[in-house]
Every structure is written in C-alpha cells, then in structure tokens.
Design an enzyme around this catalytic site. Structure first.
Site, mmCIF file in Angstrom:
data_model
loop_
_atom_site.group_PDB
_atom_site.id
_atom_site.type_symbol
_atom_site.label_atom_id
_atom_site.label_comp_id
_atom_site.label_asym_id
_atom_site.label_seq_id
_atom_site.Cartn_x
_atom_site.Cartn_y
_atom_site.Cartn_z
ATOM 1 N N ARG A 61 0.788 -1.247 0.000
ATOM 2 C CA ARG A 61 0.000 0.000 0.000
ATOM 3 C C ARG A 61 0.812 1.285 0.000
ATOM 4 O O ARG A 61 0.237 2.363 0.144
ATOM 5 C CB ARG A 61 -0.959 0.042 1.203
ATOM 6 C CG ARG A 61 -1.928 -1.111 1.318
ATOM 7 C CD ARG A 61 -2.870 -1.156 0.155
ATOM 8 N NE ARG A 61 -4.013 -2.055 0.382
ATOM 9 C CZ ARG A 61 -4.649 -2.654 -0.611
ATOM 10 N NH1 ARG A 61 -4.273 -2.480 -1.870
ATOM 11 N NH2 ARG A 61 -5.683 -3.423 -0.367
ATOM 12 N N LYS A 140 2.679 -7.360 -13.697
ATOM 13 C CA LYS A 140 1.341 -7.786 -13.284
ATOM 14 C C LYS A 140 0.298 -7.166 -14.209
ATOM 15 O O LYS A 140 0.242 -5.947 -14.373
ATOM 16 C CB LYS A 140 1.088 -7.345 -11.835
ATOM 17 C CG LYS A 140 -0.324 -7.594 -11.303
ATOM 18 C CD LYS A 140 -0.497 -9.003 -10.776
ATOM 19 C CE LYS A 140 -1.913 -9.315 -10.304
ATOM 20 N NZ LYS A 140 -2.184 -8.906 -8.932
ATOM 21 N N HIS A 195 -4.055 -16.087 -7.242
ATOM 22 C CA HIS A 195 -5.262 -16.422 -6.471
ATOM 23 C C HIS A 195 -6.367 -17.151 -7.258
ATOM 24 O O HIS A 195 -7.466 -16.631 -7.449
ATOM 25 C CB HIS A 195 -5.840 -15.200 -5.763
ATOM 26 C CG HIS A 195 -5.908 -13.942 -6.590
ATOM 27 N ND1 HIS A 195 -6.377 -13.911 -7.865
ATOM 28 C CD2 HIS A 195 -5.550 -12.678 -6.284
ATOM 29 C CE1 HIS A 195 -6.304 -12.678 -8.314
ATOM 30 N NE2 HIS A 195 -5.807 -11.919 -7.369
ATOM 31 N N ASP A 266 -2.161 -12.776 -0.831
ATOM 32 C CA ASP A 266 -2.952 -11.664 -1.363
ATOM 33 C C ASP A 266 -3.348 -10.737 -0.204
ATOM 34 O O ASP A 266 -4.492 -10.304 -0.088
ATOM 35 C CB ASP A 266 -4.184 -12.142 -2.130
ATOM 36 C CG ASP A 266 -4.828 -11.004 -2.923
ATOM 37 O OD1 ASP A 266 -4.236 -9.912 -2.987
ATOM 38 O OD2 ASP A 266 -5.929 -11.204 -3.460
HETATM 39 C C1 NCD Z 1 -6.634 -6.345 -3.939
HETATM 40 C C2 NCD Z 1 -6.377 -4.979 -3.322
HETATM 41 O O1 NCD Z 1 -7.150 -4.547 -2.474
HETATM 42 O O2 NCD Z 1 -5.371 -4.357 -3.665
HETATM 43 N N1 NCD Z 1 -7.941 -6.773 -3.581
HETATM 44 C C3 NCD Z 1 -8.399 -8.032 -3.578
HETATM 45 O O3 NCD Z 1 -9.568 -8.215 -3.323
HETATM 46 N N2 NCD Z 1 -7.609 -9.054 -3.807
HETATM 47 C C4 NCD Z 1 -6.424 -6.290 -5.400
HETATM 48 C C5 NCD Z 1 -6.178 -7.616 -6.025
HETATM 49 O O4 NCD Z 1 -5.262 -8.320 -5.679
HETATM 50 O O5 NCD Z 1 -6.940 -7.965 -6.922
HETATM 51 ZN ZN ZN Z 2 -3.765 -9.020 -4.909
#
Ligand code: NCD
Ligand code: ZN
Length: 398
Positions: A61, A140, A195, A266
């Site tokens: 982030r 990505k 994922h 993730d």
């Molecule tokens: C991820 C995010 O919030 O950055 N969210 C998610 O639901 N996995 C984005 C992502 O990896 O697709």
């Molecule tokens: Zn992700």
C-alpha cells in the site's frame, strides 16, 4: 552476530531431523548435532524449524495508501507470520508503471524488516517502461476488475505485453485465464496465475499447465467459503470472491495433485471503516494468519509440513529464481522460522501488527504458532517483540 537454533526438529530435504542450526554472517553455516559457540541461542526444544516463508502476493500500500498499510507495518505483520520475503503488488497510488515509481518504491521499502521484491504494473501505454524494468518479480496484468484503476481490457495491448515482458503475473478469472494461458504458450512466457479460486479454473489449469505456467491459491479461499461472505459481508469480500465448499475442496485437491504451486496471501488490507461502509473495497489482510492457519491444517492432517514448506518457500524461490532461499541448507540465506505446532490460541484483531488491525479470521482457534523469525541471520521477531534491522531487496534470476 552468530546464532544457534538449538534442540529443534529441522525440516531438511523433506524430513524432520533433530539437529542444531548454526547461523553466522547471514547464512546457515551448519546443520549439526554439535553445539558450536554462538553469540545468541534460541531454545527450539519441542519446536519445528522451517525455511522462512516467501509470500509472492502482498499489497504493502505504499505509496499513496499508507492509511491502510506501509512497508514497515506490512513487514511487521510478515515477520509475526513467519514470512521472511514478500513481493509487493503495483496497485498503489501512483501505480508502479514507470521506472521512476519503481525506484521510489525501492527507497520506501528500505524500512522493511523482511526481504522484498516488486511487481511492475502494466498500463495501456507503458510498454517502453516494461522493457526497461530490472529485477522485478514479474509484470502484473489485471485482466479483471479489482482495487485500483489497473484493469487492462485491450487485447492488442495485452498481447504486446506478453510479447515483451519476460515474466507475467495475472489477476485473471474464468475465461480470462484461458486467454492468459494461450498467450503464455504463444510467446513461450513465464505465467504466474494469481489467487485461483474455483473448481473449473483448477480443472482448466490442470489440463493446460506447462513447466512455465504456475498457479497460486490464497489462504482465504482455502479456509473460508461464500457462507462466510454472507455472514461477514464486507469483511469477507475480496477479488476473486469466496466460492462454494465444492470449489474449496477442488483447491485442496489441486494442492494434493500439484496443480497448485504456491500459497500466497494476497494480503490486501483496508481499514475497518472502509470495509464496514456501504460499498466496501475488495481485499483482506493475511500476512500474519497464513502460517498459523496452515499449521492448524497440518494438525488436522489436511497437509504435510513438507508440502506446506514447498508451497510457501521452496516453490516460490524456485519459480521466481531466487537463489539460496526457500530451503534449509548449509550455505543458504538464514531466513528461518521456528514454529510451535502444539500451541493453541485464538486469532484476535487486537494482537495483529498489520495497520488495518482486523482479520476475517478473528476469533478462530488455531493450533500452530510462530515463535521466532530470523531474516538474513538476524532474529527480528520473537514472542511479539521486534528487532529493527532492515532487510533487503531480493535478486531475481532467469
Ligand atoms: C486487492 C487490493 O485490495 O489491492 N484486492 C483483492 O480483493 N484481492 C487487489 C487484487 O489483488 O486484486
Ligand atoms: Zn492481490
């Protein structure tokens, strides 16, 4: 400073051996029944010594979204979860679309307590930047809608990226997976499928997989289903969304038959306020709960320790070409986690180190805990205490 991990059962070449691990100069120097003198000793009696986890899918982030997380807090969560290396995703503000953004991230990540690597983002007009990007996990491509404005829908551009990027990771669901696999085969490229969450997708990947195509699953899809989404609403909302029990079983089956190569968190933190709002963003944190959940699964005989370690350490290192990590071996980097397979506790929001301070697994009882985390030969985490020693960027080869 040298370190001796003493009296534990050490996972070496797929077997648990009663050995001591002597660490010096950042490396595993000896796996030995002897007790070499060391500056620091860790009593690992009754504990298990595993290679530190390499998490191929983390959203730190930073920059731009640091009210949710930053490299330092993400790395605390990682260390507390036995993760000694993570790869950061590009959907930050700004996204990692050019070399300048990547270099800026390299500076920001220097405060991380665990080792790190970066993905580079694909946009509709950054192919020249993609060609210049060095030492990245992969480029990505977001082929489905998710957090951030990174969706790419133009087939010509997607194909161009497959042509020029050495390695590609995709957020692809359903039919988009077929497209990604087709392009990876056409251009003989490395493809990392992030994922994967459904039975049909697993079946497709099992059929179409080559030695250059890799499949990741996330802990939330292994341990939660759509019924949890109904109960927890926004707090159990992520992309891809939680699926049925049948889909979940297929993921476990995919682990068993080697269709699945890695488990990546993730880790996608958002604040509780955001998640409890009327239109919650997709994503859940996972760095500090993945290993306890997997150890609990080992206790429930759903998984062996060897398999756990392959999926979370050895395979990530091999797939992404990180030398000297992912297994416990003399001469390898001393990224190590000591776990207690018998400790029972309840996952609790209050105890988390992620900045967002909540987990979809709050209240879940697990048997299996992280006691000590060692990064580059330094004991940086033990029993909720951190040592502030900076880690470093990994080197990707191949
Ligand atoms: C991820 C995010 O919030 O950055 N969210 C998610 O639901 N996995 C984005 C992502 O990896 O697709
Ligand atoms: Zn992700």
């Amino acid at each position: 400073m040298s370190l001796l991990i003493e009296g534990g059962h050490v996972l070496v070449e797929g077997r648990l051996l009663r050995e001591n691990v002597f660490i010096d100069k950042g490396k595993i120097q000896q796996i030995t029944p002897q007790r070499p003198n060391a500056d620091q000793e860790i009593n690992a009696k009754g504990k298990i010594v595993l290679p530190g986890l390499i998490d191929c899918h983390v959203h730190c982030r930073e920059p731009g979204l640091t009210h949710k997380e930053d490299f330092y807090t993400a790395s605390m969560a990682a260390a507390a979860g036995g993760v000694t290396t993570f790869f950061d995703m590009p959907n930050t503000h700004p996204p990692t679309f050019d070399i300048e953004d990547l270099e800026a991230k390299r500076e920001m990540a220097k405060k991380s307590l665990v080792n790190y690597g970066f993905y580079f983002g694909a946009s509709s007009n950054n192919i020249e930047q993609i060609k210049k990007a060095r030492n990245i996990a992969a480029v990505k491509i977001y082929m489905n809608e998710t957090t951030g404005n990174l969706l790419l829908e133009n087939d010509t551009i997607i194909e161009e990226i497959f042509k020029h990027a050495p390695r590609i990771a995709v957020h692809a669901e359903g039919e988009q997976i077929r497209k990604a696999i087709h392009l990876a085969k056409k251009y003989k490229k490395f493809l990392y499928l992030c994922h994967i969450s459904s039975k049909d997708e697993i079946a497709l990947i099992k059929k179409e997989k080559t030695e250059n195509i890799f499949c990741e699953v996330a802990p939330h899809h292994l341990f939660l289903t759509d019924s949890d989404h109904k109960k927890m609403k926004g707090l159990a909302y992520m992309k891809p969304v939680l699926k049925s029990k049948k889909d979940q079983n297929a993921l476990w089956k995919g682990i068993e038959d080697n269709t699945v190569d890695t488990i990546g968190t993730d880790h996608a933190p958002h604040t509780l306020m955001e998640k409890k709002s009327n239109s919650p963003p997709a994503g859940v944190p996972g760095l500090e709960t993945m290993l306890p959940l997997l150890l609990n699964a080992v206790n429930e005989k759903k998984l062996t320790l060897q398999k756990l370690s392959e999926l979370t350490a050895a395979n990530p290192a091999r797939i992404f070409g990180i030398k000297n990590k992912g297994i416990i071996k003399e001469g390898y980097d001393a990224d190590v986690v000591v776990v207690d397979l018998n400790k029972e506790y309840k996952i609790s929001n209050d105890a988390l180190f992620t900045k967002c301070k909540w987990s979809p697994f709050h209240g879940k009882k697990v048997k299996g805990a992280v006691d000590f985390t060692i990064v580059n030969g330094n004991l940086i985490y033990h029993h909720r205490e951190f040592e502030r020693i900076r880690a470093r960027e990994v080197v990707f080869s191949g």
